[in-house]
Scaffold this motif. Structure first.
Motif, PDB file in Angstrom:
ATOM      1  N   MET A   1      70.636  45.278  80.372  1.00 59.30           N
ATOM      2  CA  MET A   1      70.968  45.448  78.794  1.00 59.30           C
ATOM      3  C   MET A   1      71.827  46.719  78.809  1.00 59.30           C
ATOM      4  O   MET A   1      71.469  47.875  79.010  1.00 59.30           O
ATOM      5  N   SER A   2      72.699  46.386  77.757  1.00 57.91           N
ATOM      6  CA  SER A   2      73.354  47.648  77.111  1.00 57.91           C
ATOM      7  C   SER A   2      73.722  47.606  75.861  1.00 57.91           C
ATOM      8  O   SER A   2      73.612  46.458  75.466  1.00 57.91           O
ATOM      9  N   VAL A   3      74.345  48.566  75.280  1.00 61.75           N
ATOM     10  CA  VAL A   3      74.519  48.321  73.809  1.00 61.75           C
ATOM     11  C   VAL A   3      75.749  48.695  73.340  1.00 61.75           C
ATOM     12  O   VAL A   3      76.448  49.620  73.852  1.00 61.75           O
ATOM     13  N   ILE A   4      76.518  47.829  72.667  1.00 61.90           N
ATOM     14  CA  ILE A   4      77.921  47.972  72.259  1.00 61.90           C
ATOM     15  C   ILE A   4      77.698  47.663  70.717  1.00 61.90           C
ATOM     16  O   ILE A   4      77.468  46.428  70.382  1.00 61.90           O
ATOM     17  N   SER A   5      78.214  48.605  70.044  1.00 62.66           N
ATOM     18  CA  SER A   5      77.952  48.344  68.403  1.00 62.66           C
ATOM     19  C   SER A   5      76.833  47.918  68.034  1.00 62.66           C
ATOM     20  O   SER A   5      76.485  47.106  67.028  1.00 62.66           O
ATOM     21  N   GLN A   6      75.710  48.712  68.941  1.00 61.54           N
ATOM     22  CA  GLN A   6      74.390  48.309  68.563  1.00 61.54           C
ATOM     23  C   GLN A   6      73.891  46.896  68.835  1.00 61.54           C
ATOM     24  O   GLN A   6      72.693  46.305  68.460  1.00 61.54           O
ATOM     25  N   LEU A   7      74.697  46.248  69.235  1.00 56.39           N
ATOM     26  CA  LEU A   7      74.395  44.780  69.804  1.00 56.39           C
ATOM     27  C   LEU A   7      73.796  45.018  71.227  1.00 56.39           C
ATOM     28  O   LEU A   7      74.533  45.509  72.299  1.00 56.39           O
ATOM     29  N   LEU A   8      72.550  44.348  71.524  1.00 56.79           N
ATOM     30  CA  LEU A   8      72.100  44.057  72.858  1.00 56.79           C
ATOM     31  C   LEU A   8      72.523  43.234  73.671  1.00 56.79           C
ATOM     32  O   LEU A   8      72.842  42.208  73.278  1.00 56.79           O
ATOM     33  N   PHE A   9      72.556  43.499  75.065  1.00 51.09           N
ATOM     34  CA  PHE A   9      73.216  42.428  75.893  1.00 51.09           C
ATOM     35  C   PHE A   9      71.798  42.191  76.853  1.00 51.09           C
ATOM     36  O   PHE A   9      71.651  43.236  77.659  1.00 51.09           O
ATOM     37  N   ILE A  10      71.162  41.103  76.777  1.00 52.78           N
ATOM     38  CA  ILE A  10      70.089  40.919  77.611  1.00 52.78           C
ATOM     39  C   ILE A  10      70.551  40.086  78.795  1.00 52.78           C
ATOM     40  O   ILE A  10      70.654  38.720  78.558  1.00 52.78           O
ATOM     41  N   ASP A  11      70.720  40.721  79.983  1.00 53.67           N
ATOM     42  CA  ASP A  11      71.291  39.983  80.923  1.00 53.67           C
ATOM     43  C   ASP A  11      70.312  39.055  81.948  1.00 53.67           C
ATOM     44  O   ASP A  11      68.903  39.262  81.755  1.00 53.67           O
ATOM     45  N   ALA A  12      70.493  38.147  82.506  1.00 49.60           N
ATOM     46  CA  ALA A  12      69.717  37.746  83.692  1.00 49.60           C
ATOM     47  C   ALA A  12      69.657  38.735  84.633  1.00 49.60           C
ATOM     48  O   ALA A  12      70.162  39.750  84.922  1.00 49.60           O
ATOM     49  N   LEU A  13      68.334  38.439  85.428  1.00 46.63           N
ATOM     50  CA  LEU A  13      67.862  39.483  86.443  1.00 46.63           C
ATOM     51  C   LEU A  13      67.674  38.672  87.595  1.00 46.63           C
ATOM     52  O   LEU A  13      66.798  38.192  87.932  1.00 46.63           O
ATOM     53  N   GLY A  14      68.696  38.465  88.593  1.00 48.70           N
ATOM     54  CA  GLY A  14      68.629  37.786  89.628  1.00 48.70           C
ATOM     55  C   GLY A  14      68.615  38.776  90.979  1.00 48.70           C
ATOM     56  O   GLY A  14      68.090  39.906  90.768  1.00 48.70           O
ATOM     57  N   PRO A  15      68.530  38.069  91.993  1.00 48.06           N
ATOM     58  CA  PRO A  15      68.384  38.636  93.277  1.00 48.06           C
ATOM     59  C   PRO A  15      69.231  39.628  93.811  1.00 48.06           C
ATOM     60  O   PRO A  15      68.959  40.533  94.750  1.00 48.06           O
ATOM     61  N   ASN A  16      70.458  39.779  92.940  1.00 45.48           N
ATOM     62  CA  ASN A  16      71.470  40.785  93.365  1.00 45.48           C
ATOM     63  C   ASN A  16      71.563  41.651  92.266  1.00 45.48           C
ATOM     64  O   ASN A  16      72.557  42.286  92.309  1.00 45.48           O
ATOM     65  N   GLY A  17      70.638  41.749  91.116  1.00 47.70           N
ATOM     66  CA  GLY A  17      70.712  42.566  90.405  1.00 47.70           C
ATOM     67  C   GLY A  17      70.953  41.645  88.930  1.00 47.70           C
ATOM     68  O   GLY A  17      70.853  40.639  88.743  1.00 47.70           O
ATOM     69  N   ALA A  18      71.292  42.780  87.973  1.00 49.85           N
ATOM     70  CA  ALA A  18      71.548  42.119  86.773  1.00 49.85           C
ATOM     71  C   ALA A  18      72.749  41.396  86.468  1.00 49.85           C
ATOM     72  O   ALA A  18      73.860  41.535  87.444  1.00 49.85           O
ATOM     73  N   TYR A  19      72.768  40.322  85.718  1.00 48.35           N
ATOM     74  CA  TYR A  19      74.096  39.411  85.940  1.00 48.35           C
ATOM     75  C   TYR A  19      74.339  39.106  84.258  1.00 48.35           C
ATOM     76  O   TYR A  19      73.494  38.275  83.630  1.00 48.35           O
ATOM     77  N   ARG A  20      75.318  39.339  83.899  1.00 52.30           N
ATOM     78  CA  ARG A  20      76.037  39.064  82.447  1.00 52.30           C
ATOM     79  C   ARG A  20      76.819  37.547  82.579  1.00 52.30           C
ATOM     80  O   ARG A  20      77.975  37.486  83.079  1.00 52.30           O
ATOM     81  N   ALA A  21      76.128  36.484  82.056  1.00 53.13           N
ATOM     82  CA  ALA A  21      76.826  35.212  82.192  1.00 53.13           C
ATOM     83  C   ALA A  21      77.909  34.930  81.184  1.00 53.13           C
ATOM     84  O   ALA A  21      77.914  35.645  80.157  1.00 53.13           O
ATOM     85  N   HIS A  22      78.821  34.149  81.416  1.00 55.66           N
ATOM     86  CA  HIS A  22      79.961  33.876  80.341  1.00 55.66           C
ATOM     87  C   HIS A  22      79.345  33.110  79.361  1.00 55.66           C
ATOM     88  O   HIS A  22      79.718  33.330  78.029  1.00 55.66           O
ATOM     89  N   ASN A  23      78.344  32.288  79.553  1.00 53.71           N
ATOM     90  CA  ASN A  23      77.564  31.641  78.589  1.00 53.71           C
ATOM     91  C   ASN A  23      76.347  32.385  77.833  1.00 53.71           C
ATOM     92  O   ASN A  23      75.278  32.515  78.881  1.00 53.71           O
ATOM     93  N   ARG A  24      76.369  32.837  76.682  1.00 46.98           N
ATOM     94  CA  ARG A  24      75.701  33.463  76.185  1.00 46.98           C
ATOM     95  C   ARG A  24      74.999  33.075  74.873  1.00 46.98           C
ATOM     96  O   ARG A  24      75.983  32.696  74.054  1.00 46.98           O
TER      97      ARG A  24
END
Length: 460
Positions: A1-24
């Motif tokens: 999760m990171s914050v950009i303009s106060q918007l949270l990004f809740i990423d998937a947490l897979g076996p290789n670490g955090a993953y930010r999908a194209h489909n959100r």
């Protein structure tokens, strides 16, 4: 999760670490303001993640228990992925509409349970079984308590953070765990899994897999055992599947017989209805009274009417908040189902707008004219209770199919009947609220009964 303009990004947490999908998917607060973007992973990601869990080795027991206890503390009080505990609790309150005090209490309960989860799980172990084939009893022949599989999946609900303590038990018992979060409130499992990983669980031990509905079914197919939450339709869908444990409506109830004074139990009755915002399966949704139920209904309504309507992040808030659209949908359903009943609260509606696009659901109290009225089994996610007369002729039939029944009675013959009925999952006798729970005490049976089995072992 990171914050950009106060918007949270809740990423998937897979076996290789955090993953930010194209489909959100955008996750909003109760007023409709964007709070976060949740990554939705495709079916292929699910397949590869579950495969990694199957291949992974289970952590040694002592490492698991140490990591669980430390993760519980970090989750409840520390900074996880750049977010403090206070920021997390406030965000969850705005996201889910759960009052802040309830969020805080649930978070503390998760931390407490994480430290005791293995001990709690052991309460389900048969008295004749041991935990390891190396136990000296195996030389004489014994049973060893073993997992029924290696990968456990959960379709988690989003009504309040405390529900996430349940999947810590399979983790403690050595399962690798995949969590599909609710889109209503995905922040809690995201934070908890990050805390677990920070304290010793590998990326291939516990994963977060936000998905659409098609990929969600794939999670259940790939796991050895699964737990799902939902309404009666979920119960019906998985009832015949031995690898899926469905959790549905609690339909918890209270019975007060004529040999007991309801006045002395009024605090317990009201708390059972309204505690946790009235949103849990362990909240009482029906009260049965031997004799005239009217004075009881009036007294309950008087107490519940005094509860304040406040935004969920207010320290004094006790009632759940929804988007105005969602609140009105629930209100329409209630008013339709309440036709023909006597309303003490909620007869003209339960929506209290807060002026920002959100609304509090005020309590509802309706009196039924007979114990078999269908409304007595309607469960809604706010303090809504149906008060009905009960007679000895009606017997225990109206009290069946309930997660918790609190029986305020001195009638031991009646208690024997209630205790013997298999559809009454938990029986609390006397002045004990339906929401009472404790580590080591079964909720809907022991989860360990589903997760584990006994294997006969004898060795030289």
């Amino acid at each position: 999760m990171s914050v950009i303009s106060q918007l949270l990004f809740i990423d998937a947490l897979g076996p290789n670490g955090a993953y930010r999908a194209h489909n959100r998917q955008t996750i909003t607060d109760v007023a409709g303001h964007p709070l976060a973007e949740l990554s939705l992973v495709p079916k292929l990601f699910v397949t590869r993640a579950i495969a990694a869990l199957h291949k992974a080795k289970t952590l040694p027991l002592e490492d698991r228990l140490t990591a669980l206890a430390e993760a519980g503390k970090l989750f409840a009080t520390g900074e996880v992925d750049g977010m403090s505990a206070a920021e997390y609790q406030h965000t969850v309150s705005r996201m889910s509409g759960t009052p802040l005090s309830i969020v805080r209490g649930a978070v503390e309960a998760v931390a407490h349970y994480a430290a005791k989860v293995y001990w709690s799980a052991q309460q389900a172990r048969p008295i004749g079984a041991v935990n390891d084939w190396r136990d000296p009893q195996a030389r004489e022949g014994t049973a060893v308590w073993i997992r029924r599989g290696n990968v456990f999946a959960v379709h988690a609900p989003g009504n309040e953070p405390g529900v996430h303590s349940l999947w810590l038990e399979p983790l403690a018992l050595g399962y690798r765990v995949a969590v599909r979060p609710s889109r209503r409130e995905p922040l809690t499992p995201y934070r908890l899994i990050n805390a677990l990983r920070a304290c010793g669980f590998g990326n291939d031990q516990v994963v977060l897999l936000p998905t659409d509905h098609d990929a969600a079914d794939e999670i259940l197919r790939q796991a050895d055992l699964s737990m799902v939450y939902g309404g009666q339709e979920v119960i019906d869908k998985y009832a015949a599947n031995p690898t899926v444990l469905p959790n549905g409506p609690g339909r918890s109830k209270i019975l007060v017989t004529a040999d007991s004074d309801w006045h002395s139990s009024l605090d317990m009755i009201v708390d059972s209805i309204s505690n946790l915002g009235g949103t849990a399966c362990i909240n009482a949704t029906a009260v049965f009274v031997e004799g005239d139920p009217t004075p009881v209904a009036e007294a309950i309504a008087e107490r519940l009417a005094a509860l304040p309507s406040l935004p969920p992040e207010n320290e004094q808030a006790v009632l759940p908040t929804y988007s105005l659209e969602a609140a009105k949908k629930i209100e329409r359903y209630l008013l339709t189902k309440a036709v023909g009943t006597r309303a003490y609260l909620g007869g003209d509606g339960v929506v209290q707008e807060l002026g920002d696009g959100s609304a509090v659901l005020r309590p509802a109290v309706h009196q039924l004219d007979n114990p078999f009225a269908e409304q007595a089994n309607i469960e809604l996610a706010f303090p809504c209770v149906w008060v009905a007369p009960w007679t000895r002729e009606a017997g225990i039939a109206p009290l069946k199919n309930t997660l918790v029944l609190t029986a305020v009675t001195r009638d031991e013959k009646l208690l024997d009947e209630l205790f013997a009925d298999p559809t009454i999952k938990n029986l609390y006798i006397g002045n004990h609220p339906t929401y009472w729970m404790a580590p080591g005490v079964p909720h809907d049976g022991y989860l360990g009964e589903f997760l584990m089995r006994s294997k006969a072992v004898i060795r030289d």
